[in-house]
Design a protein around this motif. Structure first.
Motif, PDB file in Angstrom:
ATOM      1  N   GLY B 229       0.812  -1.206   0.000  1.00  0.00           N
ATOM      2  CA  GLY B 229       0.000   0.000   0.000  1.00  0.00           C
ATOM      3  C   GLY B 229       0.848   1.260   0.000  1.00  0.00           C
ATOM      4  N   LEU B 230       1.935   1.238   0.781  1.00  0.00           N
ATOM      5  CA  LEU B 230       2.811   2.410   0.833  1.00  0.00           C
ATOM      6  C   LEU B 230       3.566   2.563  -0.481  1.00  0.00           C
ATOM      7  N   MET B 231       4.035   1.434  -1.020  1.00  0.00           N
ATOM      8  CA  MET B 231       4.804   1.506  -2.253  1.00  0.00           C
ATOM      9  C   MET B 231       3.927   1.989  -3.402  1.00  0.00           C
ATOM     10  N   ALA B 232       2.654   1.603  -3.366  1.00  0.00           N
ATOM     11  CA  ALA B 232       1.755   2.044  -4.426  1.00  0.00           C
ATOM     12  C   ALA B 232       1.588   3.561  -4.405  1.00  0.00           C
ATOM     13  N   VAL B 233       1.662   4.157  -3.224  1.00  0.00           N
ATOM     14  CA  VAL B 233       1.549   5.613  -3.151  1.00  0.00           C
ATOM     15  C   VAL B 233       2.748   6.258  -3.843  1.00  0.00           C
ATOM     16  N   ALA B 234       3.942   5.684  -3.600  1.00  0.00           N
ATOM     17  CA  ALA B 234       5.132   6.184  -4.286  1.00  0.00           C
ATOM     18  C   ALA B 234       5.013   5.978  -5.789  1.00  0.00           C
ATOM     19  N   LEU B 235       4.401   4.855  -6.138  1.00  0.00           N
ATOM     20  CA  LEU B 235       4.248   4.500  -7.535  1.00  0.00           C
ATOM     21  C   LEU B 235       3.378   5.512  -8.298  1.00  0.00           C
ATOM     22  N   VAL B 236       2.410   6.100  -7.591  1.00  0.00           N
ATOM     23  CA  VAL B 236       1.554   7.105  -8.218  1.00  0.00           C
ATOM     24  C   VAL B 236       2.375   8.304  -8.658  1.00  0.00           C
ATOM     25  N   ALA B 278      14.661  -5.759  -4.347  1.00  0.00           N
ATOM     26  CA  ALA B 278      14.476  -5.083  -5.638  1.00  0.00           C
ATOM     27  C   ALA B 278      13.274  -4.130  -5.663  1.00  0.00           C
ATOM     28  N   PRO B 279      12.095  -4.542  -5.187  1.00  0.00           N
ATOM     29  CA  PRO B 279      10.962  -3.608  -5.272  1.00  0.00           C
ATOM     30  C   PRO B 279      11.188  -2.334  -4.458  1.00  0.00           C
ATOM     31  N   TYR B 280      11.814  -2.491  -3.285  1.00  0.00           N
ATOM     32  CA  TYR B 280      12.040  -1.331  -2.425  1.00  0.00           C
ATOM     33  C   TYR B 280      13.116  -0.439  -3.031  1.00  0.00           C
ATOM     34  N   PHE B 281      14.153  -1.100  -3.564  1.00  0.00           N
ATOM     35  CA  PHE B 281      15.222  -0.389  -4.228  1.00  0.00           C
ATOM     36  C   PHE B 281      14.650   0.415  -5.398  1.00  0.00           C
ATOM     37  N   LEU B 282      13.748  -0.239  -6.117  1.00  0.00           N
ATOM     38  CA  LEU B 282      13.108   0.405  -7.258  1.00  0.00           C
ATOM     39  C   LEU B 282      12.323   1.634  -6.798  1.00  0.00           C
ATOM     40  N   ALA B 285      14.820   4.357  -6.092  1.00  0.00           N
ATOM     41  CA  ALA B 285      15.422   4.857  -7.324  1.00  0.00           C
ATOM     42  C   ALA B 285      14.429   5.729  -8.079  1.00  0.00           C
ATOM     43  N   LEU B 286      13.169   5.285  -8.118  1.00  0.00           N
ATOM     44  CA  LEU B 286      12.170   6.049  -8.847  1.00  0.00           C
ATOM     45  C   LEU B 286      11.913   7.386  -8.172  1.00  0.00           C
ATOM     46  N   LEU B 287      11.917   7.379  -6.841  1.00  0.00           N
ATOM     47  CA  LEU B 287      11.675   8.630  -6.138  1.00  0.00           C
ATOM     48  C   LEU B 287      12.830   9.592  -6.373  1.00  0.00           C
ATOM     49  N   ILE B 288      14.064   9.050  -6.378  1.00  0.00           N
ATOM     50  CA  ILE B 288      15.207   9.923  -6.648  1.00  0.00           C
ATOM     51  C   ILE B 288      15.107  10.464  -8.068  1.00  0.00           C
TER      52      ILE B 288
END
Lengths: 369, 308
Positions: B229-236, B278-282, B285-288
């Protein structure tokens, strides 16, 4: 909730009686047992019906509760923090517990601290890491589950059609290595060509990863899966849905896979009942105990319907071998999966050789991982 | 079982299959969060909503034996939790990020508390659609066993992308999210639009949770969500508030989760903690990547508190 509240009050009264009784007759340590109502506390790190680690302890709690004159109090979801000390204190002060089963590894320091504070209470821990100088009212005990994995391996080796089986481990710790090695050695004892893929998930409890790992192993052709994680429920249900065989771990998981369940490696934590008995009778007890089938500290799950009689016989014969000490797990010539020779021809490690087993950080030949 | 040694193809198939299997919760939560953020609110509590959805969906399926009813109840539970968030945020000077964190903790705590009796029983699972019938390989067949929720999520992504651009309510939602003043001047009730946006988002996140408990991995316990759920927020943020990109991003995250186990199963075991991360790293990386000062706020709704 209601009956529990009542019984808690009952325990408090009982506890007060005990205090009064022991004040009067403090010279009679056997008194408590003679009074016929001893409270034993079980503390779990997770939910006790998790089809896994905690359930194995709950099984034990139920067996110990069925003993004469013993009642059990339980607390679930106790984190490995100072919280556990409060729970222990409450069990001793309010419920009058005389024995505390701390069923998670991380409780160790708290158990030792409370053992100093309550010298007339017995504490047990599942790590078997007690050493000279630790409080003498603490016991560490643990079963050699690798022996039960060896038996699972025999069933897996006989039932596998592809000659490939899969082992899912949580963390790269000595008992995971030993369990995997037992599983592979058992399987290769009946099918020397068999290989086993080992995958470490890195987490005690991560259902998504466990399901994904199970799928990946099955995609690689593995047709028997065993999962050494906190709760193998997800892995077993996933494998069952894909029509491959599974072996259980921790507790009896046969109900999860009516078609594909072979058998499973179980703990027998109820063997701790002997410490309770000895402690209450003021008999000597060991502070450190490890053992396998010979010491009745591990168990085998009931066979699934898929397992034919001749395989059952073969497995039970090997179990008898462990009981009679005629079957040793680690016998030479033994190689690890990098080709290094571990044991020479004729060299045999006793099943009770704990230092050797603690030092294992390699997979046996035939393991891919 | 036939078709033994696929070797490296097995890894590819496992990653594709994993992407499909693992991505659905990401997809639903990120679509929900997109709706919420398009209305000008951030709901960080969707992790809690997801866990609550997983628990209530599983519990309903255990009690009634109807997995689809579980999905509906999960959505409603999610909508209800998000309604709390929406109503609190309507009050003046309330920070929606802080409320979201509170909701996150409240939702997971409540789900753990109410979910105790459902850890042991097994619930019926949602059915599969067999899209791999054409292949003789059991691996391919299994990878293409697709859950209807995945297809619904995919359709929903396309529909939302279209609707946000081309419908009246899409325009209203975006107006409220981009400029309170403009929306006010046009006579829209900002509070109501935001409440609806948040509740709809919560419904979707709850459905995403029910996928976790009712299909894959298909169980309920307290470690079920590892932060989806938290990662999906970053994904948005990475998907720039675009529903179709949310779909792609979810697939990437799903595939990343499947990579570690797939590589280990062919014997590549070095650095498995790295693959496992990998998913957390991703996410990091995406946020950076998306924190670039020039591009960061492209597509961001103007009223979302992170862009104000």
């Amino acid at each position: 909730m209601k009956p529990k509240m009542l019984s808690r009050r009952g325990f408090m009264r009982q506890g007060a009686n005990l205090v009064a009784a022991s004040a009067v007759a403090s010279s009679l340590p056997g008194m408590v047992a003679a009074m016929g109502n001893v409270t034993v506390g079980f503390i779990y790190v997770g939910p006790r019906q998790d089809f896994g680690w905690n359930q194995a302890h709950w099984d034990a709690a139920q067996k110990i509760a069925a003993m004469d004159g013993i009642s059990v109090v339980e607390q679930e979801n106790v984190p490995e923090t100072a919280e556990v000390e409060k729970v222990i204190q409450s069990m001793i002060e309010l419920d009058g517990a005389k024995v505390i089963f701390g069923t998670s590894f991380g409780y160790w320091d708290s158990l030792k601290a409370m053992a100093v504070k309550y010298p007339d209470v017995l504490f047990t821990h599942i790590g078997a890491i007690w050493k000279e100088g630790d409080p003498t009212n603490v016991i560490g005990y643990r079963g050699y589950t690798e022996e039960a994995h060896y038996l699972c391996g025999i069933a897996a080796g006989r039932m596998s059609k592809t000659g490939k089986i899969g082992f899912i481990g949580s963390k790269p710790l000595y008992f995971i290595y030993n369990n995997a090695n037992g599983f592979v050695l058992g399987a290769r004892s009946v099918n020397p060509e068999l290989t086993c893929n080992v995958v470490i998930t890195g987490d005690w409890n991560n259902p998504v990863k466990e399901a994904e790992t199970t799928n990946a192993l099955i995609d690689q052709g593995c047709d028997v899966i065993i999962a050494n994680v906190d709760s193998p429920k997800v892995s077993i249900e996933t494998a069952e849905a894909r029509g491959v065989y599974t072996c259980g771990y921790h507790s009896d998981l046969s109900s999860l896979a009516p078609n594909g369940f072979l058998t499973g490696a179980e703990w027998n934590w109820a063997s701790g009942a002997e410490f309770v008995q000895a402690f209450l009778n003021d008999d000597p007890y060991p502070n450190l105990k490890r053992g396998g089938f010979r010491e009745d500290m591990v168990a085998l799950s009931p066979f699934g319907d898929a397992v034919p009689q001749e395989v059952r016989d073969e497995v039970m014969a090997a179990k008898q071998g462990f009981i009679d000490d005629t079957l040793q797990l680690y016998t030479g010539p033994l190689f690890d999966n990098q080709g290094n020779q571990i044991l020479a021809e004729g060299e045999v490690k006793a099943n009770s050789d704990t230092p050797f087993k603690l030092g294992i950080d390699w997979w046996v030949e035939g393991t891919i991982g | 079982m036939e078709g033994g040694d696929l070797g490296w193809w097995g890894v590819v198939i496992a990653v594709i299959g994993g992407a499909i299997r693992v991505s659905t919760p990401y997809l639903f939560v990120s679509l929900g969060e997109t709706l919420t953020e398009k209305s000008g609110r951030v709901n960080l509590g969707l992790e809690g909503v997801l866990v609550m959805g997983a628990m209530s969906g599983y519990g309903t399926a255990v009690i009634t034996g109807e997995p689809w009813l579980g999905v509906l109840v999960a959505g409603c539970a999610g909508a209800f939790l998000s309604l709390i968030h929406a109503l609190i945020c309507t009050l003046p000077r309330v920070n929606d990020i802080a409320v979201g964190i509170a909701l996150f903790i409240f939702g997971t705590g409540l789900a753990f508390f109410l979910g105790k009796p459902f850890i042991n029983p097994s619930a019926p699972r949602l059915p599969d659609l067999d899209l791999g019938w054409w292949s003789a390989s059991p691996q391919v067949q299994s990878a293409l066993q697709i859950n209807l929720l995945f297809l619904i999520g995919f359709t929903l992504a396309l529909f939302l992308a279209w609707a946000l651009k081309n419908t009246r309510w899409g325009l209203v939602l975006r107006t409220v999210g981009d400029s309170e003043e403009a929306a006010g001047a046009l006579g829209y009730n900002i509070a109501v639009v935001r409440i609806l946006g948040t509740v709809a988002g919560g419904f979707l996140a709850g459905v995403g949770g029910s996928y976790l408990s009712l299909y894959f991995p298909g169980t309920w316990n307290e470690g079920l969500s590892s932060g989806q759920g938290l990662m999906a927020v970053a994904l948005v943020i990475f998907a720039r508030w675009d529903p179709v990109r949310c779909f792609y991003a979810s697939l990437v995250f799903g595939g990343a989760t499947a990579l570690g186990p797939a590589l280990q199963s062919v014997g590549i075991t070095a650095n498995y903690y790295l693959y496992g991360a990998a998913p957390y790293f991703l996410t990091l990386a995406l946020l950076i990547y998306s924190s670039s000062p020039r591009k960061a706020l492209e597509g961001a709704p103007g009223e979302v508190s992170i862009s104000r």
